[in-house]
Design a protein around this motif. Sequence first.
Motif, PDB file in Angstrom:
ATOM      1  N   ILE A 221       9.456  30.837 -29.366  1.00 41.40           N
ATOM      2  CA  ILE A 221      10.502  31.609 -28.441  1.00 41.40           C
ATOM      3  C   ILE A 221       9.632  32.319 -27.453  1.00 41.40           C
ATOM      4  N   ASP A 222       8.382  32.676 -27.543  1.00 34.56           N
ATOM      5  CA  ASP A 222       7.735  33.513 -26.538  1.00 34.56           C
ATOM      6  C   ASP A 222       6.149  32.990 -26.024  1.00 34.56           C
ATOM      7  N   THR A 285       5.706  19.919 -31.698  1.00 32.49           N
ATOM      8  CA  THR A 285       4.871  19.676 -30.642  1.00 32.49           C
ATOM      9  C   THR A 285       5.205  20.435 -29.492  1.00 32.49           C
ATOM     10  N   GLN A 286       4.238  20.617 -28.319  1.00 33.00           N
ATOM     11  CA  GLN A 286       4.444  21.594 -27.181  1.00 33.00           C
ATOM     12  C   GLN A 286       5.426  20.815 -26.299  1.00 33.00           C
ATOM     13  N   CYS A 292      13.370  23.365 -26.918  1.00 30.93           N
ATOM     14  CA  CYS A 292      13.745  24.073 -27.957  1.00 30.93           C
ATOM     15  C   CYS A 292      13.767  25.662 -27.706  1.00 30.93           C
ATOM     16  N   ARG A 293      12.923  26.068 -26.754  1.00 29.67           N
ATOM     17  CA  ARG A 293      12.866  27.460 -26.527  1.00 29.67           C
ATOM     18  C   ARG A 293      14.290  28.384 -26.584  1.00 29.67           C
ATOM     19  N   GLY A 294      15.016  27.647 -26.121  1.00 29.13           N
ATOM     20  CA  GLY A 294      16.578  28.511 -25.989  1.00 29.13           C
ATOM     21  C   GLY A 294      17.444  28.491 -27.375  1.00 29.13           C
ATOM     22  N   TYR A 301       7.231  27.329 -34.699  1.00 28.49           N
ATOM     23  CA  TYR A 301       6.024  27.301 -33.947  1.00 28.49           C
ATOM     24  C   TYR A 301       5.288  25.724 -33.444  1.00 28.49           C
ATOM     25  N   TYR A 302       4.521  25.802 -32.354  1.00 29.77           N
ATOM     26  CA  TYR A 302       4.188  24.673 -31.899  1.00 29.77           C
ATOM     27  C   TYR A 302       2.764  24.650 -31.748  1.00 29.77           C
TER      28      TYR A 302
END
Length: 326
Positions: A221-222, A285-286, A292-294, A301-302
Amino acid sequence: MWLERQWYRKRLHPLLYLLTPLSLLFWLLTNLRRSLYRFGILKIYQAPVPVLVVGNISVGGTGKTPTVIALVELLKSEGYTPGIVSRGYGANAQYPHVVTTDDSPELAGDEPLMIRQIADVPVVISPKRADAVRQLVAEHPDVDFVISDDGMQHYALGRDLELILVDAERGLGNGWLLPAGPLREGPWRLRGARWVISLYAQHPFAHYVGEVKAQPWRRVIDDEEVELPERTAFHAVAGIGNPERFFTSLQHQHIKLESTQAFPDHYRFTADDLRQYQNKTLLMTQKDAAKCRGIAADNWYYQPISAHFPEKFNADLLEAIRHIHK
């Protein structure tokens, strides 16, 4: 997914024999197309600056994205000003499109956006790589070296160097061309090629072996760097070229997984896809995290990864680049 698993078995699955006529047709058409470029019937665009194409001859993840980022860092350390062109798979932009750090994955594509944010160099996307290079050098006249992220088979773009990546773990699969096998071009493409590199392990065709290193975990998320919680049940998802590699890497880090779920490469996740993980600790993964951030929960976690090459490879490649610049 079933088809890809069969591609990477040594023996041709009986059902894939039905596809072999299409593979022969694919071979015929690709060879005809290559010959048209070789004999000048189809035009090749030669950029005003050197071009290095990073690609592979097989379908699926071979580590192109971390390799491109590592090459950018190598060139920058030697005083070059590199730029990147990419297809922009899944992007909704009007081509050619200059990627900005504020773009969404839906607009620019997940991989080009990630490269732009990490490498901090100009990135232009277009299915026609030549158009992307034209736009890149027009808008960024200081760029003195272009790296093409994929595009090995896009012969309309002239290139000075080709870096061919080989998946040392999965190899060349059953050795058949698409669609009966995973290959875009036959193994002959690797024989005699100067710049063939394998990641993760040695491959018979590779002249150099690089490695991919896992970086500290970050919260989706951040982007904050974190330590994974202890005594927690972990779940993992991956929408990349080779999801099993990500799941295996977690096991090698002694992370016990309660479940894994693989999605197609470049998959556009929705809240419904991952609703079952809202109250669970999820690893990804990154590339997937960017999409998926939103919709992410605070316990998702990634893990970024980075590619590293032997000093011999770096020295040989820089010498070849200096020779081109003469």
